[in-house]
Design a protein around this motif. Structure first.
Motif, PDB file in Angstrom:
ATOM      1  N   PHE A 161       0.780  -1.151   0.056  1.00 12.26           N
ATOM      2  CA  PHE A 161      -0.021   0.017  -0.312  1.00 12.26           C
ATOM      3  C   PHE A 161       1.009   1.174   0.035  1.00 12.26           C
ATOM      4  O   PHE A 161       1.928   1.380   0.594  1.00 12.26           O
ATOM      5  N   THR A 162       0.366   2.360  -0.687  1.00  7.57           N
ATOM      6  CA  THR A 162       1.214   3.683  -0.715  1.00  7.57           C
ATOM      7  C   THR A 162       1.585   3.969   0.865  1.00  7.57           C
ATOM      8  O   THR A 162       2.574   4.597   0.939  1.00  7.57           O
ATOM      9  N   ALA A 163       0.664   3.636   1.609  1.00  2.63           N
ATOM     10  CA  ALA A 163       0.869   4.366   2.967  1.00  2.63           C
ATOM     11  C   ALA A 163       2.121   3.490   3.693  1.00  2.63           C
ATOM     12  O   ALA A 163       2.623   3.976   4.711  1.00  2.63           O
ATOM     13  N   ASN A 164       2.443   2.317   3.136  1.00 11.28           N
ATOM     14  CA  ASN A 164       3.369   1.675   3.573  1.00 11.28           C
ATOM     15  C   ASN A 164       4.812   1.748   3.057  1.00 11.28           C
ATOM     16  O   ASN A 164       5.772   1.143   3.057  1.00 11.28           O
ATOM     17  N   ASP A 191       9.000   9.897  -0.321  1.00  9.34           N
ATOM     18  CA  ASP A 191       7.773   9.248  -0.904  1.00  9.34           C
ATOM     19  C   ASP A 191       7.854   9.154  -2.264  1.00  9.34           C
ATOM     20  O   ASP A 191       8.030  10.059  -3.079  1.00  9.34           O
ATOM     21  N   TYR A 192       7.690   7.756  -2.807  1.00 13.40           N
ATOM     22  CA  TYR A 192       7.790   7.494  -4.503  1.00 13.40           C
ATOM     23  C   TYR A 192       6.255   7.206  -4.889  1.00 13.40           C
ATOM     24  O   TYR A 192       6.411   6.967  -5.941  1.00 13.40           O
ATOM     25  N   THR A 193       5.292   6.825  -4.278  1.00 10.98           N
ATOM     26  CA  THR A 193       4.069   6.330  -4.716  1.00 10.98           C
ATOM     27  C   THR A 193       3.085   7.086  -4.345  1.00 10.98           C
ATOM     28  O   THR A 193       1.736   6.651  -4.677  1.00 10.98           O
ATOM     29  N   ARG A 207      -3.196 -10.160   1.161  1.00  7.55           N
ATOM     30  CA  ARG A 207      -3.265  -8.479   1.108  1.00  7.55           C
ATOM     31  C   ARG A 207      -4.678  -8.092   1.374  1.00  7.55           C
ATOM     32  O   ARG A 207      -4.948  -7.019   1.689  1.00  7.55           O
ATOM     33  N   MET A 208      -5.504  -8.833   1.065  1.00  5.88           N
ATOM     34  CA  MET A 208      -6.997  -8.570   1.213  1.00  5.88           C
ATOM     35  C   MET A 208      -7.395  -8.299   2.593  1.00  5.88           C
ATOM     36  O   MET A 208      -8.110  -7.530   2.960  1.00  5.88           O
ATOM     37  N   LEU A 209      -6.951  -9.310   3.376  1.00  5.35           N
ATOM     38  CA  LEU A 209      -7.114  -9.246   4.860  1.00  5.35           C
ATOM     39  C   LEU A 209      -6.347  -8.033   5.448  1.00  5.35           C
ATOM     40  O   LEU A 209      -6.821  -7.524   6.257  1.00  5.35           O
ATOM     41  N   VAL A 253      -2.128   9.167   3.489  1.00  5.33           N
ATOM     42  CA  VAL A 253      -2.126   9.224   4.835  1.00  5.33           C
ATOM     43  C   VAL A 253      -2.650  10.580   5.248  1.00  5.33           C
ATOM     44  O   VAL A 253      -3.663  10.364   6.264  1.00  5.33           O
ATOM     45  N   GLN A 254      -2.419  11.782   4.730  1.00  2.00           N
ATOM     46  CA  GLN A 254      -3.136  13.001   5.027  1.00  2.00           C
ATOM     47  C   GLN A 254      -4.733  12.832   4.752  1.00  2.00           C
ATOM     48  O   GLN A 254      -5.507  13.074   5.528  1.00  2.00           O
ATOM     49  N   ALA A 255      -5.123  11.993   3.538  1.00  3.20           N
ATOM     50  CA  ALA A 255      -6.407  11.908   3.254  1.00  3.20           C
ATOM     51  C   ALA A 255      -7.127  10.700   3.944  1.00  3.20           C
ATOM     52  O   ALA A 255      -8.266  10.590   3.879  1.00  3.20           O
ATOM     53  N   ARG A 256      -6.172   9.923   4.634  1.00  9.74           N
ATOM     54  CA  ARG A 256      -6.841   8.772   5.402  1.00  9.74           C
ATOM     55  C   ARG A 256      -7.225   7.795   4.471  1.00  9.74           C
ATOM     56  O   ARG A 256      -8.392   7.308   4.569  1.00  9.74           O
ATOM     57  N   LEU A 257      -6.527   7.335   3.417  1.00 10.35           N
ATOM     58  CA  LEU A 257      -6.807   6.616   2.325  1.00 10.35           C
ATOM     59  C   LEU A 257      -5.837   5.382   2.154  1.00 10.35           C
ATOM     60  O   LEU A 257      -4.881   5.569   2.123  1.00 10.35           O
ATOM     61  N   LEU A 258      -6.638   4.118   2.060  1.00  7.92           N
ATOM     62  CA  LEU A 258      -5.700   3.067   1.732  1.00  7.92           C
ATOM     63  C   LEU A 258      -5.784   2.670   0.427  1.00  7.92           C
ATOM     64  O   LEU A 258      -6.693   2.209  -0.151  1.00  7.92           O
ATOM     65  N   ARG A 259      -4.541   2.667  -0.407  1.00  7.27           N
ATOM     66  CA  ARG A 259      -4.468   2.531  -1.729  1.00  7.27           C
ATOM     67  C   ARG A 259      -3.601   1.661  -1.877  1.00  7.27           C
ATOM     68  O   ARG A 259      -2.208   1.675  -1.674  1.00  7.27           O
ATOM     69  N   LEU A 260      -3.787   0.386  -2.935  1.00  9.66           N
ATOM     70  CA  LEU A 260      -2.730  -0.428  -3.390  1.00  9.66           C
ATOM     71  C   LEU A 260      -1.875   0.115  -4.428  1.00  9.66           C
ATOM     72  O   LEU A 260      -2.027   1.159  -5.104  1.00  9.66           O
ATOM     73  N   ILE A 261      -0.722  -0.155  -4.459  1.00 13.08           N
ATOM     74  CA  ILE A 261       0.489   0.165  -5.426  1.00 13.08           C
ATOM     75  C   ILE A 261       0.362  -0.726  -6.497  1.00 13.08           C
ATOM     76  O   ILE A 261       0.477  -1.918  -6.397  1.00 13.08           O
TER      77      ILE A 261
END
Length: 451
Positions: free
Chosen positions: A146-149, A162-164, A191-193, A170-178
């Motif tokens: 995830f981008t946050a990771n 930050d590359y992604t 990863r789904m869990l 994180v500022q938007a509190r959004l979890l997004r896959l790379i």
């Protein structure tokens, strides 16, 4: 199986440097041991960064539990720098630098493609089996989930790399896959869990494109190692966010993949009583974790699988199976089926079954039964479970009140009460006339006992 299968399409990394005067991370918030590792790597000429969950949590205002490091040093080079280091893992080769009870995990940057190197292996479905191909920090960033990771804290200038686009997420509190979500889930279905768990922990929203394929890819979890799913289940429900995790599993269609029989039982329970009890049990678990109190995995699984047990028990009783036998068979059946999905160890499954099988004994209040149950090693857990059942039905209120009162007596008073009528049924037993015992002679003839 292929050794050099094409990797899922990943985005091109674009570096953004968040300077110290922009972010809120301070070295005072970090583990001193993690800082030691970072400074020693840098002194030896290697790049070293605090990475992943620790950076994410610090930016989100959460105190990290673990501090991981990423570096361009190989595991063997890390080991040469630290006498307190051990190398672990075959699927992912890692260095663990040990400081007493704290372990700083050091991972070498992973590359995007394997070329002719056989240290990356995937199966025909794209699931990653082995990944020890080393690369640059840019490649490592886009290989993360995830981008946050995928955020890196640099010790030399105290900036965040930050590359992604993870900082903005994180500022938007959004979890997004790379990368492309379906390909990344097929690469590692767990990863789904992790998406559900991290969203629950952080209070983040799972980004729409990241969430969209989860319901129809959820069955891929059946291909994951049962031991790994067991560990992931404990992380989901014993980290203080059990209720939120459960609700996200339901929302995204993951519950049938992780707890199939429980999902079926909840779907068929029209009154919703079983779900109310399960959610209350998870709410209690969260309260215990918040209070820094332990929670047994046996009790957790007793709660999670209770709907499945009730459904199996009802089916067996409808077939005419005697109550006691039906209880044992239902417990064994549910346990066996769940072990095939998550590798529940016997040290947890046996106490779980005891908690279930003790429940009918709370309605039996004869003196000897009361003393026997009070002295049972699993009594306290079973009684807590009985109290929990009140959230599903108030029909247990009288039993709960009785056993709560029984526990209020001092232990020595309870032990000495063997000679007193202190519980139901004893008055009648005391008043009943005793029958005279007859002795039998050795030759088999009976004679009246002497007065």
């Amino acid at each position: 199986m292929t050794d050099t299968a094409a990797q899922p399409s990943l985005p091109t990394p674009e570096l953004r440097v968040i300077a110290r005067d922009v972010h809120d991370i301070s070295r005072k918030q970090m583990s001193p041991n993690a800082l030691r590792v970072l400074y020693r790597l840098r002194a030896a000429g290697f790049g070293g960064y605090l990475v992943g969950g620790a950076v994410r949590d610090l930016l989100a205002g959460i105190e990290p539990k673990d501090f991981d490091v990423a570096t361009d040093a190989t595991p063997e080079q890390v080991k040469a720098l630290f006498r307190n280091c051990r190398l672990i893992g075959r699927r992912f080769r890692l260095a663990h630098v040990v400081y007493g009870r704290e372990i700083i995990e050091v991972a070498t940057f992973r590359a995007n493609s394997a070329d002719d190197n056989d240290d990356r292996q995937t199966d025909d479905g794209g699931r990653l089996l082995r990944d020890n191909v080393y690369g640059t920090i840019e490649e490592d960033a886009v290989r993360r989930d995830f981008t946050a990771n995928a955020l890196y804290y640099a010790i030399e200038d105290f900036s965040v790399r930050d590359y992604t686009g993870g900082y903005a997420d994180v500022q938007a509190r959004l979890l997004r896959l790379i990368g492309e979500p379906e390909a990344r889930y097929r690469e590692d279905p767990v990863r789904m869990l992790r998406a559900a768990r991290l969203a629950a922990k952080l209070g983040f929203t799972i980004e729409a494109a990241t969430a969209e394929p989860i319901p129809y890819l959820a069955p891929l979890l059946a291909e994951a190692a049962p031991a790994r799913l067991f560990e992931e289940t404990l992380k989901l429900f014993l980290s203080g966010h059990a209720v939120a995790s459960f609700e996200l599993l339901e929302k995204h269609g993951l519950l049938p993949a992780l707890l199939p029989e429980t999902a079926q039982a909840l779907a068929s329970n029209k009154s919703g009583a079983l779900r109310r009890m399960l959610v209350q049990g998870l709410r209690n678990t969260d309260a215990r974790v918040a209070a820094d109190e332990s929670v047994s995995p046996a009790f957790l699984y007793a709660v999670l699988l209770w709907p499945a047990y009730c459904r199996a028990l009802a089916q067996l009783q409808a077939q005419g199976v005697h109550a006691a036998e039906a209880q044992r068979r239902a417990a064994d059946r549910v346990t066996l089926h769940q072990v095939g999905r998550t590798a529940l160890p016997r040290r947890f499954s046996l106490p779980m079954q005891e908690i279930w099988l003790l429940q009918p004994r709370f309605s039996l209040r004869q003196r000897k039964r009361v003393f026997r149950l009070l002295s049972h090693p699993r009594f306290r857990a079973a009684f807590d479970f009985l109290e929990l059942r009140l959230s599903a039905s108030d029909s247990h209120a009288e039993d709960v009140a009785f056993w709560r009162e029984a526990q209020s007596h001092p232990a020595e008073a309870v032990a000495g009460a063997e000679h007193e009528a202190v519980v139901e049924g004893d008055d009648e037993a005391q008043d009943a006339p005793r029958k005279k015992r007859r002795r039998r002679r050795r030759n088999g003839s009976a004679s009246q006992a002497p007065a």
